[in-house]
Design an enzyme around this catalytic site. Sequence first.
Site, PDB file in Angstrom:
ATOM      1  N   ALA A  71       1.027  -0.964   0.025  1.00  0.00           N
ATOM      2  CA  ALA A  71       0.155  -0.261   0.343  1.00  0.00           C
ATOM      3  C   ALA A  71       0.569   1.124   0.134  1.00  0.00           C
ATOM      4  O   ALA A  71       2.164   1.568   0.591  1.00  0.00           O
ATOM      5  CB  ALA A  71      -0.799   0.548   1.532  1.00  0.00           C
ATOM      6  N   GLY A 114       0.663  -5.519   0.841  1.00  0.00           N
ATOM      7  CA  GLY A 114      -0.058  -5.129  -0.268  1.00  0.00           C
ATOM      8  C   GLY A 114       0.307  -5.738  -1.230  1.00  0.00           C
ATOM      9  O   GLY A 114      -0.740  -6.556  -2.312  1.00  0.00           O
ATOM     10  N   GLU A 117       0.351  -9.668  -1.126  1.00  0.00           N
ATOM     11  CA  GLU A 117      -1.258  -9.982  -1.140  1.00  0.00           C
ATOM     12  C   GLU A 117      -1.550  -9.980  -1.887  1.00  0.00           C
ATOM     13  O   GLU A 117      -2.757 -11.020  -2.998  1.00  0.00           O
ATOM     14  CB  GLU A 117      -2.199  -8.920   0.092  1.00  0.00           C
ATOM     15  N   GLU A 137       4.150  -4.833   7.520  1.00  0.00           N
ATOM     16  CA  GLU A 137       2.839  -4.207   8.199  1.00  0.00           C
ATOM     17  C   GLU A 137       3.274  -3.465   9.292  1.00  0.00           C
ATOM     18  O   GLU A 137       3.021  -2.617   9.958  1.00  0.00           O
ATOM     19  CB  GLU A 137       1.783  -4.502   7.578  1.00  0.00           C
TER      20      GLU A 137
END
Length: 262
Positions: A71, A114, A117, A137
């Site tokens: 992210a 992300g 992911e 994270e």
Amino acid sequence: MGDAVLLETRDPAVTGSEAVALLTLNRPEAKNALNLELRQALAEAAARLGGDGSVRAIVITGGPEVFAAGADIRLLAEKTAAEVKELALERYWKAMGELPQPVIAAVNGYALGGGCELALMADLLVAGESAQFGLPEVRLGIMPGAGGTQRLVRLAGKARALRLTLTGEIIDARTAEDWGLLSWRVEGDATAFALELAGKLAKGAPKAQRAIKSAILAGADLPIEGALAIERSLFQSLFDTADQKEGMAAFLEKRKPAFKGE
Ligand code: CO8
């Protein structure tokens, strides 16, 4: 869609099929960090490809250097919990998760947060020798929020999922393979391998491929009886397809099948 994601139909000379689409995350200056523009472009590309019956297999990559560094931290740094909820970042993944075609993630370099992911969402994950995976994270004071904890524990088990997410450790392609995250670990570049693979998948029977995806993805989280019922029903439904008739006839006539997706 801008140029945050590049969408190409591949040269048949490379893939053996023009039915392969290549999606390239294209924000190299920020290591393909997922800002809203990139997320939106990905969602739009996925929606377009999902509705295009001529596209039989999809490769998603970040290019030769990096898959995606997660992210965009600049987007999230000052946000409150209410503001993050309002962003509803999960909506950008929806079209990707619903793609009927086989989706291959080709990972070179970092796939973090992300980005990891996103790679784990693909049906098949190909890692090049430079690939590195992590859900770091916790080092930022947050946790994975796009399926990372849940997909990882299902793939790698509790011990490894907690190791990766609590320490923020980054693992190489060989370790990711040992942990069961990969479909293939390849020497060199992952994208070339993934495109060749996609070319082969693109010649397959689309309805059978879609049914297989549904059975495995929907069944994996159900009690076995319900999962077996899904498998049985999808299996039976394929006998009303032209591709089943073609596939079995081709075997009996000792020739290659020509599947039409019907
Ligand atoms: N966000 C924003 N910018 C980034 C990010 C990122 N995630 N990663 C890299 N960049 C930027 C850097 O700020 C830098 O920009 P600038 O040149 O303007 O300073 C540029 O990319 C190049 O990065 P580096 O100089 O750091 O390059 P290195 O080769 O030294 O390091 C790394 C590469 C290891 C990838 C490093 O950049 C890094 O650690 N990045 C952050 C990785 C990370 O922590 N990812 C997790 C983010 S949080 C997350 O993903 C939560 C997901 C929840 C999703 C919820 C959806 C519903």
